[in-house]
Design a protein around this motif. Sequence first.
Motif, PDB file in Angstrom:
ATOM      1  N   GLY A   1       0.799  -1.213   0.000  1.00 58.22           N
ATOM      2  CA  GLY A   1       0.000   0.000   0.000  1.00 58.22           C
ATOM      3  C   GLY A   1       0.836   1.270   0.000  1.00 58.22           C
ATOM      4  N   TYR A   2       0.163   2.393  -0.354  1.00 57.21           N
ATOM      5  CA  TYR A   2       0.785   3.715  -0.351  1.00 57.21           C
ATOM      6  C   TYR A   2       2.007   3.780  -1.256  1.00 57.21           C
ATOM      7  CZ  TYR A   2      -2.177   4.349   3.753  1.00 57.21           C
ATOM      8  OH  TYR A   2      -3.262   4.403   4.610  1.00 57.21           O
ATOM      9  N   ASN A   3       1.811   3.367  -2.504  1.00 63.05           N
ATOM     10  CA  ASN A   3       2.819   3.512  -3.544  1.00 63.05           C
ATOM     11  C   ASN A   3       2.134   4.110  -4.775  1.00 63.05           C
ATOM     12  OD1 ASN A   3       5.607   2.349  -2.784  1.00 63.05           O
ATOM     13  ND2 ASN A   3       4.200   0.802  -1.959  1.00 63.05           N
ATOM     14  N   ASN A   4       2.739   3.943  -5.921  1.00 63.10           N
ATOM     15  CA  ASN A   4       2.153   4.431  -7.177  1.00 63.10           C
ATOM     16  C   ASN A   4       2.029   3.282  -8.177  1.00 63.10           C
ATOM     17  OD1 ASN A   4       2.034   7.277  -6.411  1.00 63.10           O
ATOM     18  ND2 ASN A   4       4.271   7.222  -6.527  1.00 63.10           N
ATOM     19  N   LEU A   5       1.630   2.143  -7.682  1.00 65.59           N
ATOM     20  CA  LEU A   5       1.525   0.960  -8.525  1.00 65.59           C
ATOM     21  C   LEU A   5       0.304   1.055  -9.430  1.00 65.59           C
ATOM     22  CD1 LEU A   5       2.388  -1.682  -5.773  1.00 65.59           C
ATOM     23  CD2 LEU A   5       3.915  -0.792  -7.557  1.00 65.59           C
ATOM     24  N   VAL A   6       0.439   0.540 -10.661  1.00 67.01           N
ATOM     25  CA  VAL A   6      -0.634   0.599 -11.651  1.00 67.01           C
ATOM     26  C   VAL A   6      -0.939  -0.814 -12.148  1.00 67.01           C
ATOM     27  CG1 VAL A   6       0.009   2.936 -12.373  1.00 67.01           C
ATOM     28  CG2 VAL A   6       0.996   0.954 -13.566  1.00 67.01           C
ATOM     29  N   GLY A   7      -1.951  -0.892 -13.015  1.00 66.02           N
ATOM     30  CA  GLY A   7      -2.293  -2.182 -13.603  1.00 66.02           C
ATOM     31  C   GLY A   7      -3.257  -2.960 -12.734  1.00 66.02           C
ATOM     32  N   LYS A   8      -3.275  -4.260 -12.959  1.00 62.63           N
ATOM     33  CA  LYS A   8      -4.225  -5.133 -12.287  1.00 62.63           C
ATOM     34  C   LYS A   8      -3.546  -6.006 -11.239  1.00 62.63           C
ATOM     35  CE  LYS A   8      -7.137  -5.435 -16.431  1.00 62.63           C
ATOM     36  NZ  LYS A   8      -7.797  -6.343 -17.401  1.00 62.63           N
ATOM     37  N   ILE A   9      -4.365  -6.565 -10.381  1.00 65.53           N
ATOM     38  CA  ILE A   9      -3.874  -7.591  -9.464  1.00 65.53           C
ATOM     39  C   ILE A   9      -3.499  -8.814 -10.291  1.00 65.53           C
ATOM     40  CG2 ILE A   9      -4.474  -9.104  -7.536  1.00 65.53           C
ATOM     41  CD1 ILE A   9      -6.432  -6.978  -6.590  1.00 65.53           C
TER      42      ILE A   9
ATOM     43  N   GLY B   1      -4.435 -16.621  -6.195  1.00 67.34           N
ATOM     44  CA  GLY B   1      -4.986 -17.702  -5.391  1.00 67.34           C
ATOM     45  C   GLY B   1      -3.956 -18.701  -4.920  1.00 67.34           C
ATOM     46  N   SER B   2      -2.726 -18.610  -5.458  1.00 73.76           N
ATOM     47  CA  SER B   2      -1.653 -19.512  -5.007  1.00 73.76           C
ATOM     48  C   SER B   2      -1.163 -19.168  -3.605  1.00 73.76           C
ATOM     49  CB  SER B   2      -0.478 -19.466  -5.985  1.00 73.76           C
ATOM     50  OG  SER B   2       0.117 -18.171  -6.008  1.00 73.76           O
ATOM     51  N   PHE B   3      -1.576 -17.994  -3.098  1.00 72.71           N
ATOM     52  CA  PHE B   3      -1.150 -17.587  -1.754  1.00 72.71           C
ATOM     53  C   PHE B   3      -2.017 -18.264  -0.694  1.00 72.71           C
ATOM     54  CE2 PHE B   3       0.202 -13.276  -3.716  1.00 72.71           C
ATOM     55  CZ  PHE B   3       1.452 -13.788  -4.034  1.00 72.71           C
ATOM     56  N   SER B   4      -1.912 -19.547  -0.600  1.00 73.34           N
ATOM     57  CA  SER B   4      -2.790 -20.296   0.302  1.00 73.34           C
ATOM     58  C   SER B   4      -2.511 -20.021   1.772  1.00 73.34           C
ATOM     59  CB  SER B   4      -2.658 -21.796   0.026  1.00 73.34           C
ATOM     60  OG  SER B   4      -1.319 -22.221   0.231  1.00 73.34           O
ATOM     61  N   MET B   5      -1.340 -19.451   2.083  1.00 70.34           N
ATOM     62  CA  MET B   5      -0.977 -19.157   3.469  1.00 70.34           C
ATOM     63  C   MET B   5      -1.271 -17.704   3.845  1.00 70.34           C
ATOM     64  SD  MET B   5       0.426 -22.094   4.324  1.00 70.34           S
ATOM     65  CE  MET B   5       1.363 -21.741   5.796  1.00 70.34           C
ATOM     66  N   LEU B   6      -1.750 -16.911   2.887  1.00 71.37           N
ATOM     67  CA  LEU B   6      -1.860 -15.468   3.087  1.00 71.37           C
ATOM     68  C   LEU B   6      -2.914 -15.126   4.144  1.00 71.37           C
ATOM     69  CD1 LEU B   6      -0.443 -13.013   1.747  1.00 71.37           C
ATOM     70  CD2 LEU B   6      -2.496 -12.732   0.354  1.00 71.37           C
ATOM     71  N   SER B   7      -2.501 -14.294   5.119  1.00 70.65           N
ATOM     72  CA  SER B   7      -3.437 -13.830   6.146  1.00 70.65           C
ATOM     73  C   SER B   7      -3.641 -12.320   6.094  1.00 70.65           C
ATOM     74  CB  SER B   7      -2.945 -14.229   7.546  1.00 70.65           C
ATOM     75  OG  SER B   7      -1.715 -13.593   7.845  1.00 70.65           O
ATOM     76  N   TYR B   8      -2.720 -11.588   5.435  1.00 74.44           N
ATOM     77  CA  TYR B   8      -2.797 -10.124   5.405  1.00 74.44           C
ATOM     78  C   TYR B   8      -2.393  -9.651   4.017  1.00 74.44           C
ATOM     79  CZ  TYR B   8      -2.280  -5.336   7.267  1.00 74.44           C
ATOM     80  OH  TYR B   8      -2.416  -3.997   7.520  1.00 74.44           O
ATOM     81  N   LEU B   9      -3.331  -8.943   3.347  1.00 72.51           N
ATOM     82  CA  LEU B   9      -3.060  -8.416   2.012  1.00 72.51           C
ATOM     83  C   LEU B   9      -3.472  -6.949   1.968  1.00 72.51           C
ATOM     84  CD1 LEU B   9      -2.304  -8.667  -0.985  1.00 72.51           C
ATOM     85  CD2 LEU B   9      -4.630  -9.506  -1.419  1.00 72.51           C
ATOM     86  N   ALA B  10      -2.518  -6.059   1.683  1.00 74.03           N
ATOM     87  CA  ALA B  10      -2.794  -4.626   1.601  1.00 74.03           C
ATOM     88  C   ALA B  10      -2.228  -4.071   0.302  1.00 74.03           C
ATOM     89  CB  ALA B  10      -2.179  -3.902   2.801  1.00 74.03           C
ATOM     90  N   LEU B  11      -3.148  -3.636  -0.582  1.00 73.21           N
ATOM     91  CA  LEU B  11      -2.780  -3.011  -1.859  1.00 73.21           C
ATOM     92  C   LEU B  11      -3.372  -1.605  -1.942  1.00 73.21           C
ATOM     93  CD1 LEU B  11      -3.511  -6.037  -4.235  1.00 73.21           C
ATOM     94  CD2 LEU B  11      -1.350  -5.454  -3.114  1.00 73.21           C
ATOM     95  N   ASN B  12      -3.814  -1.081  -0.831  1.00 66.77           N
ATOM     96  CA  ASN B  12      -4.528   0.189  -0.797  1.00 66.77           C
ATOM     97  C   ASN B  12      -3.654   1.371  -1.215  1.00 66.77           C
ATOM     98  OD1 ASN B  12      -3.486  -0.680   2.007  1.00 66.77           O
ATOM     99  ND2 ASN B  12      -3.570   1.557   2.158  1.00 66.77           N
ATOM    100  N   ASP B  13      -4.334   2.459  -1.619  1.00 64.64           N
ATOM    101  CA  ASP B  13      -3.674   3.726  -1.933  1.00 64.64           C
ATOM    102  C   ASP B  13      -2.606   3.576  -3.013  1.00 64.64           C
ATOM    103  OD1 ASP B  13      -4.614   5.929   0.223  1.00 64.64           O
ATOM    104  OD2 ASP B  13      -4.565   3.945   1.166  1.00 64.64           O
ATOM    105  N   ASN B  14      -3.027   2.975  -4.122  1.00 61.92           N
ATOM    106  CA  ASN B  14      -2.226   2.905  -5.332  1.00 61.92           C
ATOM    107  C   ASN B  14      -3.085   3.415  -6.488  1.00 61.92           C
ATOM    108  OD1 ASN B  14       0.562   1.596  -4.914  1.00 61.92           O
ATOM    109  ND2 ASN B  14      -0.775   0.284  -3.675  1.00 61.92           N
TER     110      ASN B  14
END
Length: 374
Positions: free
Chosen positions: A281-289, A294-307
């Motif tokens: 989060g809080y960068n200038n990333l563009v494009g799509k996710i 879905g391969s992140f089977s262990m993922l508990s925290y995902l933050a892509l906000n403010d891009n």
Amino acid sequence: MSAKCLLFSQSFLFIILMHFATFSKLINTSGAQSGTSGDRLALLAIKSMIKGDPQGFLTSWNHSSTDFCQWQGVTCSPRHQRVTHLNLSNRGLIGTLSPSVGNLSFLRVIWFSNNSFSGEIPPEIGRLFRLRELHLRNNSFTGNIPATLMNCSNLQVLNLGNNNLVGKIHDWIGSFSMLSFLSLYENILQGGIPATITNCTNLQVLDLGLNNLVGKIPDGIGSMSMLSIFRLHDNILQGRIPPEIGHLFRLRELRLRNNSFTGNIPATITNCSNLQILRLGYNNLVGKIPDGIGSFSMLSYLALNDNILEGGIPPEIWRLSRLQELYLHNNSFTGNLLSISPTLRSLGLSFNNFGGGITFSHKRFGFNIFGPIR
């Protein structure tokens, strides 16, 4: 030569050898005594620079007690009776670190974390050629990271986080071939991340967050295949997130938030299937996710906000069975939202361009949605 002369020569040689053996023993004993005496004096000098000891932890460190190996926080080697470990962590100590620490030549581990030490880290610490771990985290040390540290080539852990250190991270950091843990977070360090850091191929933890670092992530980062925790958050870094990041198959935590990274989220990141925390989060990333999230089977925290991300939310995100916190707000996402995963405890979707409604597949106490969805 007569038998008498031969007997005299053998007796004389025996006497010489006996004297030599006795002299060598005296020299070795004297050296050992000198070393232990030096350790005791060094410890007393360290204590003399500590002006506050609210727990009375250093009470046993006194001139009347000669067996310093029994002093609290001190561990000695059984054979040489020399100080090998010094643990003063979590004692509320106030003072500065004496240069005499450099006289503890057998020292392998220093634990001084979570105190109130101030002043500079003495350059004499570079004389500790046997040093393997240096823990000075959470103090108030100032000045530069001493260049003499490069002499401590056996370092495996360097933990200087949460101090007031200034200056740059120098190229010599790459000479620590045995280093597995490097934490310099929350200081006032400037300049770039040296390219030589990629020589530290045994690094498992690299934490440089909360500084004033500039520039790009070094080329060759993919060679650090042992990395499991990688934190560069809250700096002034820029450029693209290198696709090589996808070579870090052991990565469990990636924190790049609050920088100025640009470009797409590299598709190769989905190779890091052991990720548990991903904060971009809080960068200038563009494009799509990227597809394949879905391969992140262990993922508990995902933050892509403010891009400046766009497109739809991949349906597999909602099927991540361990995901507890998801922050996608302040982007330009579109499309309809599907049912929310029952594992989610916190969700940020506001200030996007979603259409339709949102369906909750559960009612969880304490569940939070941040801001209006538009």
